[in-house]
Design an enzyme around this catalytic site. Structure first.
Site, PDB file in Angstrom:
ATOM      1  CB  THR A   1      -0.669  -2.571  23.701  1.00  0.00           C
ATOM      2  OG1 THR A   1      -1.120  -1.245  23.978  1.00  0.00           O
ATOM      3  CG2 THR A   1      -0.014  -2.607  22.339  1.00  0.00           C
TER       4      THR A   1
ATOM      5  CG  ASP B   1      -0.675   7.012  23.902  1.00  0.00           C
ATOM      6  OD1 ASP B   1      -0.819   6.847  25.132  1.00  0.00           O
ATOM      7  OD2 ASP B   1      -0.487   6.054  23.123  1.00  0.00           O
TER       8      ASP B   1
ATOM      9  CB  SER C   1       2.930   5.142  19.460  1.00  0.00           C
ATOM     10  OG  SER C   1       2.932   3.801  19.862  1.00  0.00           O
TER      11      SER C   1
ATOM     12  CD  GLU D   1      -3.261   4.340  25.769  1.00  0.00           C
ATOM     13  OE1 GLU D   1      -2.391   3.811  25.087  1.00  0.00           O
ATOM     14  OE2 GLU D   1      -2.998   4.904  26.839  1.00  0.00           O
TER      15      GLU D   1
ATOM     16  CB  THR E   1      -2.648  -0.573  21.106  1.00  0.00           C
ATOM     17  OG1 THR E   1      -3.045  -0.203  22.421  1.00  0.00           O
ATOM     18  CG2 THR E   1      -2.536   0.678  20.253  1.00  0.00           C
TER      19      THR E   1
HETATM   20  N1  GLY Z   1      -0.986   3.094  23.330  1.00  0.00           N
HETATM   21  C1  GLY Z   1       0.314   2.596  23.573  1.00  0.00           C
HETATM   22  C2  GLY Z   1       1.309   3.220  22.688  1.00  0.00           C
HETATM   23  O1  GLY Z   1       0.976   3.615  21.607  1.00  0.00           O
HETATM   24  O2  GLY Z   1       2.447   3.351  23.055  1.00  0.00           O
END
Ligand code: GLY
Length: 634
Positions: free
Chosen positions: A431, A473, A500, A451, A449
């Site tokens: 990210t 996530d 997130s 991810e 991001t």
């Molecule tokens: N993919 C990292 C977040 O959304 O926290």
């Protein structure tokens, strides 16, 4: 004097213990309030300490703080051409897709906080990926594979690709508040993708390790490993396919991605599984899912901390709620007097993180699908009761989530005692975050991001961009909320956005923006933002000092502690004596008594500051990546 609060029991003993073991930390006494200024950081911020010269320049025509110099340059040029912070943010995001393809791009999603100087309003654009229509709560469960074995194979499978939101979010931001077109914003990225750029050491390391997976997929290898040889630092990376994609978008608009010729290529790219275990683990996204994607404008989460207004990301991010909860729990303690890096400060931070992450695990998710009791979670009585569990003289047993419902809506039942849930959240370094302020005082704080590093590792053939693995996530196995009996707030559902941790944040005073910052780092993001906030508000640091200072993070109620100290710029250090004091309190994961257990690398914060008195603008960028500040005029 800093504002103080009543100290809980054990404080005197704990202060004595801390002083005996460590003495005050280097900056413990350095925060001084300015007469006539409400309690908070001394202003102007850069007047304190000695910020590195590359970050210390005062500006009045705008500042960009970005994790890569080429993207910072694109943002600065957008401002120099008369664009606003939203125009600059669009240019930065597209260039980041070229120069940091492993961290963000049009194959992913993100959250953009925007403060508009004219109206004084702050908005949040939600460009989070969505689960496809065919998603189910059990889609990550496979015969003979336990949920905790699933991450590695699933994260590089098409099954984990969410419907991308970044392009729709940038398009929405430009159409709502920008002054340039999508086509103009794409030009610097097109040039860099077409002509190439020199790979920096961070991308080189990620190429060397295949983003931490067994290997990249063939079409991704063709980009980063042409002819079977991995590109290294200093090599020129040319991305003709990506340049073509950006040109298509410049000519035809975001439509071409969601409804035009790029859409079938995305659908087909994610219909693959990477794992021999997950032969059935192919992506479920359809053309209809892409057609139906919408970025949304949301109200941010806001809360007061020592007179400062903190605005951060609302659900589907857990960032804003968790951050404000932690700050409200810490407000009772004179953190500034405890001092940066003192055992008392770190212990209070750890305990607030454990309590807030316990609530996060049960109550937070996409509120368009499960009710998130935002009001209750931030209710002063509720948060005071949660914060009251922090004992400065002892580490608490693993805390359970609280029950905020009686503080949220008129409920006809008493709160329920919940059991503690074991959950260890991801701690990746993927990210990215950047911050912008323009000459009018518009501010953007944008975390973006795909991810994992490299997302799924699947590149859309012929179009040159990586697809996210954001659906990892979600909870891999369905859960349920023991208080409500409802499915878990972060269980998979069709069209739902995975929870997130991204926490793009803007801090205001009397409605005027003072600071904007955020970080990458999985669930550690929220703690990087907390560390930065305390450094600015309680410890009176400059933005650069606040970023350089070593961070501490706990991302679960069980409470294993990560802390930093390996970078020479990470000052002041968290001493071994301080770590011993934390060990004596029962905190885990720091290694043996007398050793230096602060070896983590947490986040990468890029921030801007606006002096509330003079209007001068400053930036701070993170050496944990190639953080770059450009302050205008140059
Ligand atoms: N993919 C990292 C977040 O959304 O926290």
């Amino acid at each position: 004097m800093k504002p103080t609060a009543l100290l809980p029991r054990h404080t005197a003993a704990a202060v004595l213990l801390a002083t005996l073991l460590c003495g005050p930390a280097a900056w413990a006494d350095s925060s001084v309030d300015t007469p006539g200024v409400p309690p908070g950081p001394t202003l102007p911020p850069q007047a304190q300490g000695k910020p590195p010269s590359w970050a210390g320049k005062a500006a009045h025509k705008g500042v960009v703080a970005v994790s890569h110099p080429a993207a910072a340059e694109a943002g600065a040029r957008a401002l120099e051409r008369g664009g606003n912070a939203i125009d600059a943010a669009a240019a930065i995001q597209f260039v980041l897709n070229v120069v940091e393809p492993q961290f963000s791009g049009i194959g992913g999603g993100g959250f953009m906080m925007v403060h508009l100087a004219k109206s004084g309003r702050t908005f949040a654009i939600d460009g989070r990926e969505t689960a496809p229509a065919a998603a189910t709560p059990t889609m990550f469960l496979f015969t003979g594979v336990s949920p905790n074995q699933l991450f590695v194979p699933t994260s590089s499978s098409g099954l984990s690709v969410g419907v991308p939101g970044t392009l729709a979010a940038v398009d929405l931001a430009l159409k709502s508040w920008g002054t340039t077109t999508l086509a103009q914003a794409l030009q610097p990225a097109i040039a860099l993708a077409e002509n190439g750029f020199r790979i920096n050491r961070f991308l080189a390391a990620n190429i060397a390790s295949d983003g931490g997976r067994t290997s990249f997929q063939p079409e991704t290898q063709a980009i980063f490993q042409p002819g079977g040889v991995k590109l290294v630092e200093g090599d020129l990376l040319v991305q003709k396919d990506l340049a073509k994609t950006f040109r298509l978008i410049a000519q035809q608009g975001a439509e071409v991605f969601y409804r035009g010729e790029i859409a079938p290529a995305i659908v087909s790219a994610q219909q693959r599984s990477r794992s021999p275990v997950l032969s059935e683990g192919v992506g479920r996204m359809t053309l209809a899912d892409l057609r139906g994607y919408e970025a949304k404008i949301r109200e941010p989460i806001t809360g007061e901390y020592r007179g400062w207004q903190v605005a951060s990301m609302s659900p589907p991010s857990s960032g804003g709620l968790t951050l404000v909860q932690m700050l409200k729990m810490l407000e009772r303690f004179p953190i500034g007097q405890f001092g940066f890096g003192s055992p008392l400060t770190l212990h209070a931070m750890i305990e607030s993180m454990r309590l807030a992450f316990a609530d996060r695990a049960v109550w937070m998710g996409d509120e368009d699908f499960s009710y998130v009791p935002k009001k209750g979670l931030l209710d002063p009585t509720y948060v005071a009761a949660r914060g009251g569990l922090i004992d400065l003289g002892a580490r608490m047993a693993t805390p359970a989530a609280g029950d905020p419902r009686p503080f949220d809506v008129a409920m006809n039942h008493a709160p329920i005692q919940l059991a503690a849930i074991p959950s260890e959240e991801e701690k990746g370094v993927h990210t990215t975050h950047f911050s912008v302020v323009d000459k009018w005082g518009n501010v953007v704080s944008y975390t973006t991001t795909i991810e994992n590093t490299g997302g799924t590792g699947l590149t859309v053939p012929g179009y040159g961009f990586l697809l996210n693995n954001e659906l990892t996530d979600f909870n891999f196995a369905p859960t349920f909320n023991a208080a409500t009996g409802n499915p878990g707030a972060n269980d998979v559902a069709p069209f739902k956005r995975p929870r997130s941790s991204m926490s793009p944040t803007i801090v205001l005073r009397d409605g005027k923006p003072f600071a904007a910052y955020g970080s990458p780092g999985g669930s550690t993001i929220i703690n990087s933002v907390l560390n930065t906030t305390l450094n600015l508000i309680d410890h009176g640091m400059t933005i650069q000092q606040a970023i350089d200072a070593p961070r501490l993070s706990v991302t679960s109620a069980a409470g294993s502690v990560s802390c930093e100290g390996t970078g020479s710029f990470m000052q002041p250090r968290i001493s071994v004596a301080t770590q011993d004091a934390l060990r004596a309190l029962g905190h885990t994961s720091l290694g043996a008594l007398g050793s230096d257990g602060c070896t983590a690398n947490i986040g990468s914060v890029q921030g801007v500051i606006i002096d509330l008195h003079t209007g001068k603008q400053y930036g701070g960028a993170d050496q944990r990546r190639e953080g770059t500040v450009i302050a205008l005029p140059r």
